[in-house]
Design an enzyme around this catalytic site. Sequence first.
Site, PDB file in Angstrom:
ATOM      1  N   ARG A 127     -22.293 -39.499  26.957  1.00  0.00           N
ATOM      2  CA  ARG A 127     -21.215 -38.864  26.189  1.00  0.00           C
ATOM      3  C   ARG A 127     -20.171 -39.928  25.884  1.00  0.00           C
ATOM      4  NH1 ARG A 127     -17.834 -33.349  27.213  1.00  0.00           N
ATOM      5  NH2 ARG A 127     -19.766 -32.584  26.308  1.00  0.00           N
ATOM      6  N   HIS A 154     -23.285 -32.975  18.522  1.00  0.00           N
ATOM      7  CA  HIS A 154     -23.444 -32.430  19.878  1.00  0.00           C
ATOM      8  C   HIS A 154     -24.747 -31.616  19.894  1.00  0.00           C
ATOM      9  CE1 HIS A 154     -22.429 -31.333  23.826  1.00  0.00           C
ATOM     10  NE2 HIS A 154     -21.357 -30.597  23.641  1.00  0.00           N
ATOM     11  N   GLN A 157     -25.630 -28.963  22.669  1.00  0.00           N
ATOM     12  CA  GLN A 157     -24.841 -27.737  22.524  1.00  0.00           C
ATOM     13  C   GLN A 157     -25.500 -26.803  21.499  1.00  0.00           C
ATOM     14  OE1 GLN A 157     -21.746 -26.755  24.046  1.00  0.00           O
ATOM     15  NE2 GLN A 157     -22.477 -24.857  23.153  1.00  0.00           N
ATOM     16  N   ASP A 240     -14.253 -23.662  17.339  1.00  0.00           N
ATOM     17  CA  ASP A 240     -14.134 -24.687  18.380  1.00  0.00           C
ATOM     18  C   ASP A 240     -12.666 -25.119  18.376  1.00  0.00           C
ATOM     19  OD1 ASP A 240     -14.651 -26.662  20.268  1.00  0.00           O
ATOM     20  OD2 ASP A 240     -15.677 -28.013  18.893  1.00  0.00           O
ATOM     21  N   CYS A 277     -18.274 -23.196  21.846  1.00  0.00           N
ATOM     22  CA  CYS A 277     -18.960 -24.084  22.799  1.00  0.00           C
ATOM     23  C   CYS A 277     -18.171 -24.260  24.088  1.00  0.00           C
ATOM     24  CB  CYS A 277     -19.236 -25.423  22.140  1.00  0.00           C
ATOM     25  SG  CYS A 277     -17.736 -26.342  21.711  1.00  0.00           S
ATOM     26  N   ARG A 305     -26.740 -23.689  28.204  1.00  0.00           N
ATOM     27  CA  ARG A 305     -26.796 -25.157  28.255  1.00  0.00           C
ATOM     28  C   ARG A 305     -27.797 -25.580  29.344  1.00  0.00           C
ATOM     29  NH1 ARG A 305     -22.542 -28.187  26.435  1.00  0.00           N
ATOM     30  NH2 ARG A 305     -24.057 -29.873  26.738  1.00  0.00           N
TER      31      ARG A 305
END
Length: 328
Positions: A127, A154, A157, A240, A277, A305
């Site tokens: 990440r 991402h 996700q 988000d 998310c 996830r």
Amino acid sequence: MSKKKQIKNLKKQLATASAKKVLKEVDPRHFINLPDIGTKTLRKILDNAHRLKKEKYSHVQIFDGLSMRMLFDKPSTRTRVSFEEAFEQLGGRARVLNKTDIQLGHGETVHDTAKVLSRYVDVLMIRTSSHEMVEEMAKWATIPVINALTDNSHPCQIMADLMTMEEHGKDISRAHVTWLGDDNNVSKTFAQAAGLFGFKLTMCAPEHLPLSDKVYKGKNITIERDPKKAVKDADVIVTDTWRSMGQEAKDNARFEPFQVNGGLMKLAKKNAIFMHCLPAHRGEEVTDAVMDGKQSVVFDEAENRLHAQKAILAWCLEKSKVRPKYRH
Ligand code: CP
Ligand code: NVA
């Protein structure tokens, strides 16, 4: 051409073909960009994720003897814990490295780091802000590299999000998904998924965000600047944070009309679901009433996830020749 020369050429071609085949077989399977993986493989990974969720406590220890390093340059709750658990529940060993703690953050090159880590562990998860850095790591690593969020995307996700949509009865080849708020890594990956799976995506962001037509492209992607129009007939409403990690200085005021609240939810289909998310900034991009309301599936999404990443890891390591011990 003489027969002798023809045979020589043929032998040369065959040698190259088989070398290529061997190389292809040992090429690590990276999980960095959804379009590079392709719809067919992503569909298989999603099916496996649904299966793994059903079999929650009866998994075969497919990662027995394998080891994963997780490189974090930004904070994380879900990604960190779900990756650690995903790998360990299936028999592997997962450890976190913070970029500033290792030589990579102190001048060592990505090239050298990739080659060294490939000698120790079986899979690397990263990440960081720079998508190019993750691509660079994959270029030199001889083990799979997984993108756990960059400024561009991402993908892990979105696999969990697609899984969640399916669990809640939404057909990912035709559902209407409306994104409200910032244009960021997650919305960009939704656009890639719309291109791959066919769902209809309405992208609704403030006028000051230009929305690249290279990213939001395709017959099934529409740009609508009016939030009330954008949510009409939506099956899924998704948002988000307005300030992604590293962009904390953004001006909230321009995003206010894009807040997902009860009024906007009422304009969508009756059985529409709300997704995020997480982490959410309650009272900014979404109200408490929507987050905790009946249409919210945000905690299923967070749970998924774990299951989606088990399936991603299984795909990445399925053909791994690094440790013959691996079995599927
Ligand atoms: N959704 C997500 O990636 O959360 P974390 O930042 O907590 O990992
Ligand atoms: N867009 C958010 C996602 C967090 C999981 C960020 O990059 O901070």
